[in-house]
Structures are given as C-alpha cells and as structure tokens.
Design a protein around this motif. Structure first.
Motif, PDB file in Angstrom:
ATOM      1  N   GLN A 179      -0.187  -8.228  -4.226  1.00 45.32           N
ATOM      2  CA  GLN A 179      -1.266  -8.463  -5.174  1.00 45.32           C
ATOM      3  C   GLN A 179      -2.086  -7.206  -5.442  1.00 45.32           C
ATOM      4  O   GLN A 179      -2.729  -7.091  -6.486  1.00 45.32           O
ATOM      5  N   MET A 180      -2.095  -6.279  -4.492  1.00 46.16           N
ATOM      6  CA  MET A 180      -2.947  -5.098  -4.605  1.00 46.16           C
ATOM      7  C   MET A 180      -2.167  -3.812  -4.816  1.00 46.16           C
ATOM      8  O   MET A 180      -2.748  -2.730  -4.878  1.00 46.16           O
ATOM      9  N   HIS A 205     -11.618 -17.042   9.816  1.00 45.81           N
ATOM     10  CA  HIS A 205     -10.905 -17.933   8.895  1.00 45.81           C
ATOM     11  C   HIS A 205      -9.561 -17.311   8.589  1.00 45.81           C
ATOM     12  O   HIS A 205      -9.315 -16.132   8.868  1.00 45.81           O
ATOM     13  N   ASP A 206      -8.672 -18.105   8.005  1.00 42.51           N
ATOM     14  CA  ASP A 206      -7.355 -17.571   7.657  1.00 42.51           C
ATOM     15  C   ASP A 206      -7.494 -16.442   6.642  1.00 42.51           C
ATOM     16  O   ASP A 206      -8.251 -16.543   5.668  1.00 42.51           O
ATOM     17  N   CYS A 207      -6.749 -15.365   6.869  1.00 40.97           N
ATOM     18  CA  CYS A 207      -6.773 -14.248   5.932  1.00 40.97           C
ATOM     19  C   CYS A 207      -6.077 -14.662   4.643  1.00 40.97           C
ATOM     20  O   CYS A 207      -4.948 -15.164   4.673  1.00 40.97           O
ATOM     21  N   PRO A 208      -6.715 -14.456   3.485  1.00 38.82           N
ATOM     22  CA  PRO A 208      -6.085 -14.850   2.217  1.00 38.82           C
ATOM     23  C   PRO A 208      -4.983 -13.894   1.767  1.00 38.82           C
ATOM     24  O   PRO A 208      -4.274 -14.192   0.809  1.00 38.82           O
ATOM     25  N   TYR A 209      -4.821 -12.766   2.449  1.00 40.18           N
ATOM     26  CA  TYR A 209      -3.868 -11.751   2.006  1.00 40.18           C
ATOM     27  C   TYR A 209      -2.711 -11.530   2.966  1.00 40.18           C
ATOM     28  O   TYR A 209      -1.600 -11.218   2.535  1.00 40.18           O
ATOM     29  N   LEU A 210      -2.952 -11.669   4.266  1.00 46.51           N
ATOM     30  CA  LEU A 210      -1.915 -11.392   5.259  1.00 46.51           C
ATOM     31  C   LEU A 210      -1.588 -12.667   6.021  1.00 46.51           C
ATOM     32  O   LEU A 210      -2.462 -13.229   6.703  1.00 46.51           O
ATOM     33  N   ALA A 248      -4.019 -19.588 -15.453  1.00 45.22           N
ATOM     34  CA  ALA A 248      -2.699 -18.973 -15.340  1.00 45.22           C
ATOM     35  C   ALA A 248      -2.484 -18.373 -13.958  1.00 45.22           C
ATOM     36  O   ALA A 248      -1.376 -18.439 -13.407  1.00 45.22           O
ATOM     37  N   ARG A 249      -3.531 -17.792 -13.377  1.00 47.36           N
ATOM     38  CA  ARG A 249      -3.404 -17.114 -12.085  1.00 47.36           C
ATOM     39  C   ARG A 249      -3.565 -18.051 -10.902  1.00 47.36           C
ATOM     40  O   ARG A 249      -2.990 -17.814  -9.835  1.00 47.36           O
ATOM     41  N   TYR A 253     -11.114  -3.575  -2.676  1.00 46.62           N
ATOM     42  CA  TYR A 253     -10.285  -3.459  -1.470  1.00 46.62           C
ATOM     43  C   TYR A 253      -8.799  -3.397  -1.798  1.00 46.62           C
ATOM     44  O   TYR A 253      -8.318  -3.990  -2.762  1.00 46.62           O
ATOM     45  N   TRP A 254      -8.107  -2.664  -0.937  1.00 45.66           N
ATOM     46  CA  TRP A 254      -6.673  -2.475  -1.041  1.00 45.66           C
ATOM     47  C   TRP A 254      -6.055  -2.682   0.331  1.00 45.66           C
ATOM     48  O   TRP A 254      -6.629  -2.277   1.350  1.00 45.66           O
ATOM     49  N   ILE A 255      -4.905  -3.363   0.353  1.00 41.90           N
ATOM     50  CA  ILE A 255      -4.170  -3.579   1.599  1.00 41.90           C
ATOM     51  C   ILE A 255      -2.749  -3.068   1.407  1.00 41.90           C
ATOM     52  O   ILE A 255      -2.029  -3.527   0.514  1.00 41.90           O
TER      53      ILE A 255
END
Length: 239
Positions: A217-218, A18-23, A119-120, A210-212
């Motif tokens: 966001q991270m 699936h599409d990556c939500p972060y990259l 809000a987010r 998790y951290w990227i």
C-alpha cells in the motif's frame, strides 16, 4: 522557551495495543498529542519535523516498542529527480489544471470523496462518511490547509489533495481522486504537482506521512527519490 521545549511539555497519550493494520501478525501502539492542547502553526510545523502526522485535529506517531517499521518519509524537493514513470504520468495528464482552494465544503468534492472511499474500502464503515466526518478528517483549526483541485481538459473534477502548509514544506494530508481512471495515475500526479508547488513556494520538503518497507500500500512513496526517512532522532537520506 524554544519550540523543542514546548513539544516536550505537550501531553502525549498512548493507545492500548491493537492489531497492526499494515503488517500481518504484528501489534501496534500509537502516541497522540492531547487534542485539547494549545497548538499553533509553528508548533505543528515542528511536530511534523519530528516525525508526527495529522489526522483531523489529532497529531500522532507510532509508539510500538518492538517494531520500528513505520517511518516518516519526506521528499527534498530541490534534489528530487523524476523517473520514467513520473514523466509518463505527467504526459498522460498534460491538459490537467490545478487550483488551490480554501478547505471549505463543496458538494462536488464530497461526492468524489465518497466515491473514492467506496472503491477503496467497499463495505466498511469508512465507505459512507457523513459530511461532518469528511471535513473533520481533512482540517484542523490551528493549521492552514488548502484543497488543491485537479481538473481535466473538459473541466471535470479529477481529484483533490488536502495539503497543510508548514514552515519548511507541504504536508500531504489526504488525496482522493476518480477511481475509474487508473491510466492517469492521479495519486502520483498529485505528489508530482506538490513537489513542483513546494519548489515554486521556495519550500524544502513534501511530507508524505508514514512508509513501511515491504508494505504494498505504501510502495509508491519510496518511488520518489531521493527521499528522507525519520529514524526517531534524525532524517536519513535514501538515494
């Protein structure tokens, strides 16, 4: 049979790509431990040490073949050294109090959770959670979860940190707080408090999920140094 043997015997399922939500432009795949598997606090603690994460009763970790950007991050609390921004945060919240509470439903918590998500994530399906979804996301029946409640000098609710107690530390599941008080840096405050609480409890780590690298966001997670990241086989120190 040791716990590592038990982990290897756990049924694990992979999602489709699936599409990556972060990259942007990347695809992702996630491995989930069978939610019907028999789990215990000890086994869950060992999964956390192996780079897994919990969302409700689902335990998961990234399973992308071509990308290894997502890494579990934890803070070794006895080696952590605060930075200037952390000290500013503590000063801005000098009058705040924190109380550990059982992970049960409280209307005030739920309303703050809804305000935070609106809000987010405005306009998304996340922004209007049902009460049942709220509790199912934060808790699981095979681990001990506390709601650390933050209040200001006037006893107004500032935030809640849903946190699991694991064998060697605290695992930060989700923190939500008043979105209209950016000057207080309440997300940072919650992490700093959990670091101090882990020290008080004579635990070794605070697990932040998790951290990227390069993901805005991270970025805040990497500000806590030194920290350790899990490379799939062992934890590596980042000074």
């Amino acid at each position: 049979m040791g716990r590592n043997d038990l982990i290897r015997r756990l049924p694990v399922y992979a999602t489709g790509e699936h599409d990556c939500p972060y990259l942007d432009g990347e695809t992702a795949c996630t491995w989930f431990v069978d939610p019907d598997a028999s789990l215990s606090p000890g086994l869950y603690s060992n999964l956390i040490r192996q780079g897994y994460r919990r969302s409700g009763r689902y335990i998961y970790r990234p399973g992308c073949d071509a990308c290894h950007a997502c890494q579990s991050l934890r803070i070794p609390v006895h080696r952590f050294r605060s930075r200037r921004r952390h000290r500013r945060c503590l000063k801005a919240n000098a009058g705040a109090t924190v109380e550990p509470l059982p992970s049960t439903y409280r209307e005030e918590h739920y309303q703050l959770y809804c305000d935070y998500l609106q809000a987010r994530h405005p306009g998304s399906e996340m922004s209007d959670p049902a009460i049942g979804d709220y509790l199912e996301f934060l808790r699981a029946d095979w681990c001990e979860t506390l709601f650390y409640e933050f209040r200001d000098e006037a006893d107004t609710l500032l935030g809640v940190a849903a946190t699991d107690l694991v064998a060697d530390g605290l695992s930060a599941v989700y923190t939500f707080y008043r979105p209209d008080l950016p000057e207080r840096s309440l997300g940072t405050l919650a992490i700093l408090w959990q670091i101090n609480e882990a020290r008080r409890l004579e635990l070794d780590y605070v697990y932040l999920g998790y951290w990227i690298k390069g993901c805005d966001q991270m970025r805040y997670k990497a500000d806590f140094r030194p920290h350790e990241v899990f490379n799939g086989g062992r934890w590596l120190t980042v000074a």
